[in-house]
Design an enzyme around this catalytic site. Structure first.
Site, PDB file in Angstrom:
ATOM      1  N   TYR A  46      -6.929  38.578   8.341  1.00 41.40           N
ATOM      2  CA  TYR A  46      -8.076  38.715   7.449  1.00 41.40           C
ATOM      3  C   TYR A  46      -7.826  38.122   6.067  1.00 41.40           C
ATOM      4  O   TYR A  46      -8.738  38.059   5.243  1.00 41.40           O
ATOM      5  CB  TYR A  46      -8.425  40.199   7.280  1.00 41.40           C
ATOM      6  N   GLY A  47      -6.587  37.679   5.802  1.00 33.63           N
ATOM      7  CA  GLY A  47      -6.254  37.229   4.461  1.00 33.63           C
ATOM      8  C   GLY A  47      -5.587  35.867   4.427  1.00 33.63           C
ATOM      9  O   GLY A  47      -6.141  34.870   4.901  1.00 33.63           O
ATOM     10  N   THR A  48      -4.389  35.815   3.883  1.00 35.57           N
ATOM     11  CA  THR A  48      -3.716  34.533   3.640  1.00 35.57           C
ATOM     12  C   THR A  48      -3.196  33.875   4.907  1.00 35.57           C
ATOM     13  O   THR A  48      -2.755  32.720   4.853  1.00 35.57           O
ATOM     14  CB  THR A  48      -2.555  34.713   2.655  1.00 35.57           C
ATOM     15  N   LEU A  49      -3.237  34.548   6.043  1.00 32.50           N
ATOM     16  CA  LEU A  49      -2.847  33.918   7.305  1.00 32.50           C
ATOM     17  C   LEU A  49      -4.000  33.139   7.941  1.00 32.50           C
ATOM     18  O   LEU A  49      -3.790  32.391   8.899  1.00 32.50           O
ATOM     19  CB  LEU A  49      -2.337  34.971   8.297  1.00 32.50           C
ATOM     20  N   GLU A 121       5.100  40.054   6.619  1.00 34.88           N
ATOM     21  CA  GLU A 121       4.313  41.171   6.105  1.00 34.88           C
ATOM     22  C   GLU A 121       5.168  42.337   5.625  1.00 34.88           C
ATOM     23  O   GLU A 121       4.640  43.351   5.167  1.00 34.88           O
ATOM     24  CB  GLU A 121       3.330  41.666   7.184  1.00 34.88           C
TER      25      GLU A 121
END
Length: 213
Positions: A46-49, A121
């Site tokens: 949902y983010g920087t990946l 993470e």
């Protein structure tokens, strides 16, 4: 006939190998007596990946080696808080019913790829925790139970309050504006230290102008 003989021999030899190779347990053995391939793990990002963001290069590397596969765009079945912490780092918080349905991407990853994602993470350091989540595929409308990296429960409630109990439905370029790469953050502080400073401050730490463009 040859296959039957090989199968019998493998079955007789394996019990002697188990003490030396614990990973060769009975659950990992296929009917033919050979180690079975591990099922891929489905991960909601949902983010920087996500594609177009700073950490997606990790997934690109793993897709190049066949350790990850992009399955499509999706969003969460339930409303969840998606907030930004220090340096505009995104955090999904495990508080169902708060926030919005969050958009993201789904990937199937191998055991080796999952280990690399866990390291990124900071699972062993209490940065995030990997937990089940229900998502709905955009094109098919199919609901799947997968896994996602949530902000760790040790600071999640404070992070939600620090964000004014308001979240985003998608981590976009606009939301990520001001994101600071790891190499540009203070190197004398751990990520948990940076989180604690963020939670104890009244406003987002001011960043050099070149980092917010």
């Amino acid at each position: 006939m040859v296959k039957i003989i090989i199968k019998i021999l493998i079955r007789r030899i394996l019990p002697f190998l188990w003490p030396q190779f614990p990973s060769l347990n009975r659950e990992n053995i296929s009917p033919m007596g050979m180690p079975a391939a591990a099922k891929p793990t489905l991960i909601f990002t949902y983010g920087t990946l996500k594609r177009g963001f700073s950490n997606h290069r990790l997934l690109q590397d793993m897709m190049a080696t066949g350790d990850a596969t992009f399955l499509g765009s999706c969003r969460t079945v339930h409303r969840l808080p998606l907030v930004c912490g220090p340096y505009r780092v995104p955090f999904l918080l495990n508080f169902a019913g708060r926030g919005h349905r969050v958009s993201g991407e789904i990937y199937a990853v191998s055991t080796a790829a999952l280990a690399r994602m866990d390291e990124l993470e900071g699972l062993s350091r209490g940065h995030y925790e990997r937990l089940p989540i229900e998502i709905e595929l955009e094109e098919e409308g199919k609901v799947l139970e997968v896994e996602a990296y949530y902000g760790h429960r040790s600071y999640a409630e404070e992070m939600w309050r620090r964000s004014g109990e308001e979240g985003y439905n998608c981590y976009t370029d606009k939301v990520a504006r001001g994101y600071v790469y790891r190499k540009d953050r203070p190197q004398d502080l751990t990520f948990l230290d940076q989180i604690r400073l963020f939670l104890s401050s009244d406003s987002q730490p001011t960043q050099p102008e070149y980092l917010t463009q």
